[in-house]
Motif scaffolding. Structure first.
Motif, short mmCIF file in Angstrom:
data_model
loop_
_atom_site.label_atom_id
_atom_site.label_comp_id
_atom_site.label_asym_id
_atom_site.label_seq_id
_atom_site.Cartn_x
_atom_site.Cartn_y
_atom_site.Cartn_z
N PHE A 238 -4.49 1.90 -10.15
CA PHE A 238 -5.20 0.64 -9.84
C PHE A 238 -4.55 -0.04 -8.63
O PHE A 238 -3.40 0.24 -8.30
CB PHE A 238 -5.22 -0.30 -11.06
CG PHE A 238 -3.98 -1.14 -11.27
CD1 PHE A 238 -2.91 -0.65 -11.98
CD2 PHE A 238 -3.89 -2.43 -10.76
CE1 PHE A 238 -1.77 -1.42 -12.19
CE2 PHE A 238 -2.75 -3.22 -10.97
CZ PHE A 238 -1.69 -2.71 -11.67
N ASP B 14 2.83 -9.21 3.61
CA ASP B 14 1.44 -9.71 3.60
C ASP B 14 1.42 -11.25 3.58
O ASP B 14 2.25 -11.88 2.94
CB ASP B 14 0.66 -9.14 2.40
CG ASP B 14 1.40 -9.22 1.06
OD1 ASP B 14 2.65 -9.28 1.06
OD2 ASP B 14 0.73 -9.22 0.01
N LYS C 156 5.17 -5.47 -3.11
CA LYS C 156 4.82 -4.39 -2.19
C LYS C 156 5.16 -4.80 -0.75
O LYS C 156 5.42 -5.95 -0.47
CB LYS C 156 3.32 -4.10 -2.29
CG LYS C 156 2.87 -3.80 -3.73
CD LYS C 156 1.51 -3.13 -3.79
CE LYS C 156 0.36 -4.08 -3.77
NZ LYS C 156 -0.93 -3.40 -4.08
N1 LIG Z 1 3.34 -7.99 -1.33
C1 LIG Z 1 2.62 -7.99 -2.44
N2 LIG Z 1 3.10 -7.37 -3.53
C2 LIG Z 1 2.39 -7.34 -4.68
C3 LIG Z 1 1.14 -8.00 -4.77
C4 LIG Z 1 0.64 -8.65 -3.62
O1 LIG Z 1 -0.46 -9.22 -3.60
N3 LIG Z 1 1.40 -8.62 -2.47
N4 LIG Z 1 0.46 -7.99 -5.98
C5 LIG Z 1 1.28 -7.78 -7.18
C6 LIG Z 1 0.50 -7.58 -8.38
S1 LIG Z 1 -0.20 -8.98 -9.05
C7 LIG Z 1 0.41 -6.36 -9.00
S2 LIG Z 1 -0.36 -6.19 -10.49
C8 LIG Z 1 1.00 -5.14 -8.39
C9 LIG Z 1 -0.02 -4.03 -8.25
O2 LIG Z 1 0.52 -2.88 -7.66
P1 LIG Z 1 -0.46 -1.71 -7.22
O3 LIG Z 1 -1.48 -2.28 -6.28
O4 LIG Z 1 0.39 -0.67 -6.58
O5 LIG Z 1 -1.11 -1.20 -8.47
O6 LIG Z 1 1.55 -5.42 -7.09
C10 LIG Z 1 2.25 -6.63 -7.01
N5 LIG Z 1 2.91 -6.70 -5.74
#
Ligand SMILES: Nc1nc2c(c(=O)[nH]1)N[C@H]1C(S)=C(S)[C@@H](COP(=O)(O)O)O[C@H]1N2
Ligand SMILES: [Mo]
Length: 365
Positions: free
Chosen positions: A52, A153, A215
């Motif tokens: 996902f 981001d 991320k």
């Molecule tokens: N930089 C960054 N990291 C992030 C996010 C984001 O919007 N930006 N979303 C988070 C959320 S809410 C989730 S559930 C996970 C999802 O990781 P995936 O996209 O690899 O499944 O990343 C997390 N890390």
């Protein structure tokens, strides 16, 4: 080649997925920024492909020579290339990640936020280096309490009163940051991390809901005071009412899903194999129990060997259903810390942590 072969094998083993192209195993929840959940056929395998995707702002443009900065309350600030990071060792873990908003659609009244059904949930093999090793090299100040992480981001979050043009930032308590299993990940399922999953570098916080696993990781800051920010204090908190303090969303709650049979399946009477997964961020899965047709006699399912401390665990049970008509199947997980998946989930304003028992409906012809 390897992947194609794996796909062919899984199609042969699994006739129900044979008509479903890999692209259709991901259901788009929002096109821009791209957010998508795993479809049921993808959720049947140990490793969820495709995984996902959840992103608040979308994929950032990164410089080719990515560097990770480590600063704040440390003896030596560091600026590491990916090659330098790789010299800290390699650790690989199979990790189930669930978005805190998974099953928000099952909450009533419907909370604001992305309308995730059941597939904001996936398992992957993540490899990289222990964050602890890098923090050790930097040298933590003795009074450090938290470590904050910033993704590359930027954007304006959804929600009233949200600040404009912020980065995705989250913090961890020092103990979790120093856990050798908290990873600075460079690889996903044996390959460099794909763009949408945080290339080239992301944090992986096993056992915690997905928001902790930042991320496109660019910057780490060691803090002497608790971090404050939108994604820490205004979202990813359990909010129960204006007069009550919020609680941070952290470990994944004890939960299970049924992967077979399919909801709405028309089945022959007689023996009915039921399968699924169970996970908990707080402790190992200790059991799964099944109830047929609303019975309060919950039957213990058989657990497979664990895939690892942080991965979902497979379970199965063969029941018999003789009566033609509609039947319900419910599964509930238990963990070694004594948590039991509840039959209903206490409502919270933003719709996080819904681990309520789900009811699957099948027809016997
Ligand atoms: N930089 C960054 N990291 C992030 C996010 C984001 O919007 N930006 N979303 C988070 C959320 S809410 C989730 S559930 C996970 C999802 O990781 P995936 O996209 O690899 O499944 O990343 C997390 N890390
Ligand atoms: Mo999430």
């Amino acid at each position: 080649m390897g992947r194609q072969l794996a796909l062919l094998i899984s199609v042969e083993k699994d006739t129900e997925t044979s008509l479903i192209q890999p692209g259709h195993r991901l259901i788009i929840v929002k096109a821009d920024p791209f957010n998508a959940e795993a479809a049921r056929p993808a959720l049947r395998a140990e490793i969820t492909e495709p995984h996902f995707v959840r992103a608040h702002f979308g994929v950032p443009a990164l410089r080719r020579a990515h560097r990770l900065q480590i600063g704040g309350e440390v003896k030596r600030a560091l600026r590491l290339t990916l090659d330098q990071l790789k010299t800290f060792g390699r650790r690989e873990l199979t990790v189930t990640l669930e978005c805190a908003g998974n099953n928000r659609l099952d909450m009533s009244p419907l909370p604001p936020g992305e309308p995730w059904h059941e597939g904001a949930l996936s398992t992957a093999r993540w490899a990289g280096v222990s964050l602890a090793a890098v923090l050790e090299r930097a040298g933590l100040a003795p009074d450090a309490v938290q470590v904050a992480f910033e993704g590359a981001d930027r954007g304006t979050p959804d929600g009233e009163g949200a600040p404009h043009g912020i980065a995705f930032q989250r913090a961890l308590p020092i103990e979790k940051a120093l856990d050798p299993d908290t990873l600075l990940a460079l690889e996903m399922n044996g390959a460099p991390i794909p763009e949408r999953h945080g290339a080239p570098l992301r944090l992986i916080v096993p056992g915690w809901y997905g928001m902790a696993s930042v991320k496109w990781l660019e910057r780490i800051e060691v803090l002497r005071d608790p971090f404050e920010g939108w994604f820490q204090d205004d979202r990813y908190v359990y909010a129960h009412g204006d007069d009550q303090p919020t609680e941070p969303v952290a470990e994944m709650r004890c939960k299970s899903i049924v992967t077979r049979p399919e909801p709405g399946a028309i089945l022959r009477r007689g023996s009915l194999p039921i399968r699924g997964w169970a996970w908990s961020g707080s402790a190992e899965v200790a059991g799964v129990e099944i109830s047929i047709d609303g019975s309060e006699q919950w039957q213990a399912a058989q657990l497979d060997e664990p895939l690892g401390r942080y991965a979902w665990r497979a379970w199965k049970l063969t029941c018999r259903i003789e009566e033609p008509g509609r039947h319900t199947i419910r599964a509930r997980a238990l963990d070694a810390a004594g948590n039991r998946q509840p039959e209903w989930c206490r409502f919270n304003r933003y719709g996080y942590g819904n681990n309520a028992v789900q009811t699957l409906v099948v027809e016997v012809g």
